[in-house]
Design a protein around this motif. Structure first.
Motif, PDB file in Angstrom:
ATOM      1  N   CYS A 143      -1.890   0.677  14.964  1.00 57.98           N
ATOM      2  CA  CYS A 143      -0.784  -0.123  15.497  1.00 57.98           C
ATOM      3  C   CYS A 143      -0.887  -0.205  17.016  1.00 57.98           C
ATOM      4  O   CYS A 143      -1.067   0.811  17.696  1.00 57.98           O
ATOM      5  CB  CYS A 143       0.559   0.495  15.110  1.00 57.98           C
ATOM      6  N   ARG A 176      -3.073   4.291  12.161  1.00 56.50           N
ATOM      7  CA  ARG A 176      -3.291   3.046  11.430  1.00 56.50           C
ATOM      8  C   ARG A 176      -3.768   1.919  12.339  1.00 56.50           C
ATOM      9  O   ARG A 176      -4.079   0.823  11.873  1.00 56.50           O
ATOM     10  CB  ARG A 176      -1.999   2.597  10.738  1.00 56.50           C
ATOM     11  N   CYS A 188       5.234  -2.597  12.710  1.00 53.86           N
ATOM     12  CA  CYS A 188       3.997  -2.301  13.441  1.00 53.86           C
ATOM     13  C   CYS A 188       3.288  -3.612  13.750  1.00 53.86           C
ATOM     14  O   CYS A 188       3.192  -4.488  12.889  1.00 53.86           O
ATOM     15  CB  CYS A 188       3.132  -1.381  12.577  1.00 53.86           C
ATOM     16  N   VAL A 236       3.599   0.400   2.748  1.00 55.02           N
ATOM     17  CA  VAL A 236       3.168  -0.473   3.837  1.00 55.02           C
ATOM     18  C   VAL A 236       2.949  -1.877   3.288  1.00 55.02           C
ATOM     19  O   VAL A 236       2.173  -2.073   2.342  1.00 55.02           O
ATOM     20  CB  VAL A 236       1.867   0.038   4.486  1.00 55.02           C
ATOM     21  N   GLU A 258       0.869  -1.179   0.000  1.00 53.05           N
ATOM     22  CA  GLU A 258       0.000   0.000   0.000  1.00 53.05           C
ATOM     23  C   GLU A 258       0.908   1.232   0.000  1.00 53.05           C
ATOM     24  O   GLU A 258       1.848   1.302   0.785  1.00 53.05           O
ATOM     25  CB  GLU A 258      -0.891   0.002   1.247  1.00 53.05           C
ATOM     26  N   ALA A 313       1.588  -5.387   4.556  1.00 57.10           N
ATOM     27  CA  ALA A 313       0.850  -6.020   5.650  1.00 57.10           C
ATOM     28  C   ALA A 313       0.873  -7.542   5.471  1.00 57.10           C
ATOM     29  O   ALA A 313       0.787  -8.051   4.347  1.00 57.10           O
ATOM     30  CB  ALA A 313      -0.585  -5.511   5.676  1.00 57.10           C
ATOM     31  N   ARG A 315      -0.888  -9.916  13.426  1.00 56.55           N
ATOM     32  CA  ARG A 315      -0.549  -9.300  12.145  1.00 56.55           C
ATOM     33  C   ARG A 315       0.562  -8.270  12.341  1.00 56.55           C
ATOM     34  O   ARG A 315       0.723  -7.720  13.436  1.00 56.55           O
ATOM     35  CB  ARG A 315      -1.768  -8.610  11.513  1.00 56.55           C
ATOM     36  N   MET A 316       1.296  -8.045  11.273  1.00 55.00           N
ATOM     37  CA  MET A 316       2.342  -7.031  11.297  1.00 55.00           C
ATOM     38  C   MET A 316       2.294  -6.228  10.010  1.00 55.00           C
ATOM     39  O   MET A 316       1.763  -6.681   8.991  1.00 55.00           O
ATOM     40  CB  MET A 316       3.736  -7.654  11.464  1.00 55.00           C
ATOM     41  N   GLU A 317       2.861  -5.043  10.080  1.00 56.05           N
ATOM     42  CA  GLU A 317       3.071  -4.212   8.907  1.00 56.05           C
ATOM     43  C   GLU A 317       4.518  -3.729   8.900  1.00 56.05           C
ATOM     44  O   GLU A 317       5.029  -3.282   9.936  1.00 56.05           O
ATOM     45  CB  GLU A 317       2.124  -3.013   8.891  1.00 56.05           C
ATOM     46  N   LEU A 321      -0.249  -5.508  15.032  1.00 56.78           N
ATOM     47  CA  LEU A 321      -1.693  -5.311  15.116  1.00 56.78           C
ATOM     48  C   LEU A 321      -2.388  -6.624  15.489  1.00 56.78           C
ATOM     49  O   LEU A 321      -1.759  -7.687  15.519  1.00 56.78           O
ATOM     50  CB  LEU A 321      -2.260  -4.822  13.770  1.00 56.78           C
ATOM     51  N   ASP A 322      -3.700  -6.521  15.732  1.00 57.41           N
ATOM     52  CA  ASP A 322      -4.554  -7.693  15.965  1.00 57.41           C
ATOM     53  C   ASP A 322      -4.002  -8.581  17.070  1.00 57.41           C
ATOM     54  O   ASP A 322      -3.892  -9.797  16.923  1.00 57.41           O
ATOM     55  CB  ASP A 322      -4.714  -8.472  14.658  1.00 57.41           C
ATOM     56  N   ARG A 335       0.162 -11.586   7.745  1.00 55.52           N
ATOM     57  CA  ARG A 335      -0.204 -12.351   8.934  1.00 55.52           C
ATOM     58  C   ARG A 335       0.997 -13.173   9.378  1.00 55.52           C
ATOM     59  O   ARG A 335       1.685 -13.792   8.552  1.00 55.52           O
ATOM     60  CB  ARG A 335      -1.404 -13.254   8.663  1.00 55.52           C
TER      61      ARG A 335
END
Length: 273
Positions: free
Chosen positions: A232, A230, A196, A75, A62, A77, A203-205, A198-199, A79
Motif C-alpha cells: 500500500c 501488501r 489502501c 481484501v 481474498e 481489490a 488501484r484500491m483495496e 496502490l499503483d 481498479r
C-alpha cells in the motif's frame, strides 16, 4: 241467486281445459342464444428491466489468516477506472446487505465516524455533493477519488478541489508514502476497516479485519504493518470496532458480515461488469 251453466257450456269449458293442459305438456322453453365466448386471458405482461444501472460485477475477496490470531482479513481489490462510488446514510442501522441491493453495488463497507449525537463526523463528498463537512478537530486524513485516481491528504488545512468523485475523512492515516504512519504498536485490538491505495492511485483495496469475537482484530500498528507489506502506498483507517461490516456480491448470491453495531454511512462500490 245461483247461476248454473248449461251442459253445452260445461262441455266447452272442459274442452278448453284439456287443450290448455296439452299445450302445457308439449311446451318447451325456446333455446336461449349461445353465450358469447369468454375473452382469452391477457398475455403475461413483459416487465421492463429494473431502472437504474446494471448490477455491479461480482467480487471474490481474498481471505487472509494471521498466524496466532483469531481474526481474518478480507481484501477486495479493484481498479478505480472501473469503479463507481455511492455513500448511503443508513440512519444508524446495520443494513449493509440492504444497501448492496438498493445500490446494485459490487460490495459495501462501513464508512467513517459519527459523534455522540450520531451525526456524521468527518468530510464526506460524493459527485460534488457534500454529505458531511470537514471536521478539523477530527484530524486524520481525507481520501479523494478524482479522474480515476485516488490520493490521501492530510486533513489539516485540506481544501477539496472541484470534480472529486469521492472524498471521505477518517483517522489515522495508516500508511503515508509507502511507510507506516502509526507510532506505536500498542493500543486496543479491534475489528478494523481501511482503504489502501496502490499503483500510483490507480488501484484500491478495501480491507476488513473481522473475528468471531467483538474484541478480536489487530491494533492500528499491526494493521499498518500489514498494509505496508501488501504494498500500500497510502492507507486510511475508517470507523472500526462494532462499526466494521461488509457485504459483497458473488457468483450465485451475496454474502454479508453485518456490523455488530449501528453505523451512519455505508460506502457502496459498483464495479463495471
Amino acid at each position: 241467486m245461483t247461476l248454473r251453466a248449461s251442459p253445452k257450456a260445461l262441455l266447452s269449458m272442459a274442452a278448453l281445459a284439456l287443450l290448455g293442459a296439452a299445450a302445457l305438456a308439449s311446451w318447451r322453453p325456446a333455446p336461449s342464444a349461445p353465450a358469447p365466448p369468454e375473452p382469452p386471458p391477457p398475455a403475461p405482461a413483459t416487465l421492463s428491466p429494473t431502472e437504474g444501472p446494471a448490477a455491479g460485477a461480482p467480487v471474490q475477496p481474498e481471505v487472509m489468516t494471521v498466524e496466532g490470531e483469531d481474526y481474518r482479513v478480507h481484501v477486495i481489490a479493484f481498479r478505480l477506472a472501473n469503479a463507481h462510488f455511492e455513500v448511503v446514510d443508513v440512519e444508524m442501522s446495520r443494513d449493509v446487505a440492504g444497501v448492496l441491493e438498493r445500490t446494485r453495488a459490487s460490495f459495501v463497507i462501513n464508512g467513517g465516524f459519527f459523534d455522540r449525537q450520531r451525526r456524521p463526523e468527518g468530510l464526506v463528498v460524493v459527485d460534488g455533493r457534500e454529505l458531511a463537512p470537514l471536521a478539523p478537530s477530527l484530524g486524520g486524513g481525507v481520501l479523494v477519488v478524482s479522474g480515476g485516481r485516488a490520493a490521501l491528504h492530510d486533513a489539516a488545512g485540506f481544501v477539496l478541489s472541484p470534480g472529486a468523485h469521492l472524498a471521505v475523512q477518517g483517522l489515522p492515516r495508516l500508511v503515508v508514502s509507502g511507510s507506516r504512519n502509526v507510532r506505536s504498536d500498542g493500543g486496543p485490538r479491534a475489528e478494523r476497516t481501511a482503504l489502501c491505495v496502490l499503483d500510483r492511485g490507480r488501484r484500491m483495496e478495501a480491507i476488513v479485519a473481522r473475528g468471531d469475537r467483538a474484541q478480536s482484530g489487530p491494533t492500528l500498528g499491526l494493521l499498518a504493518d500489514m498494509l505496508v507489506a501488501r504494498g500500500c502506498e497510502q492507507a486510511l483507517n475508517l470507523d472500526g470496532g462494532p462499526s466494521t461490516g461488509v457485504a459483497w456480491r458473488e457468483d450465485g448470491g451475496a454474502r454479508e458480515m453485518a456490523p455488530r453495531g449501528p453505523i451512519r454511512h455505508a460506502i457502496a462500490v459498483r464495479l463495471d461488469p
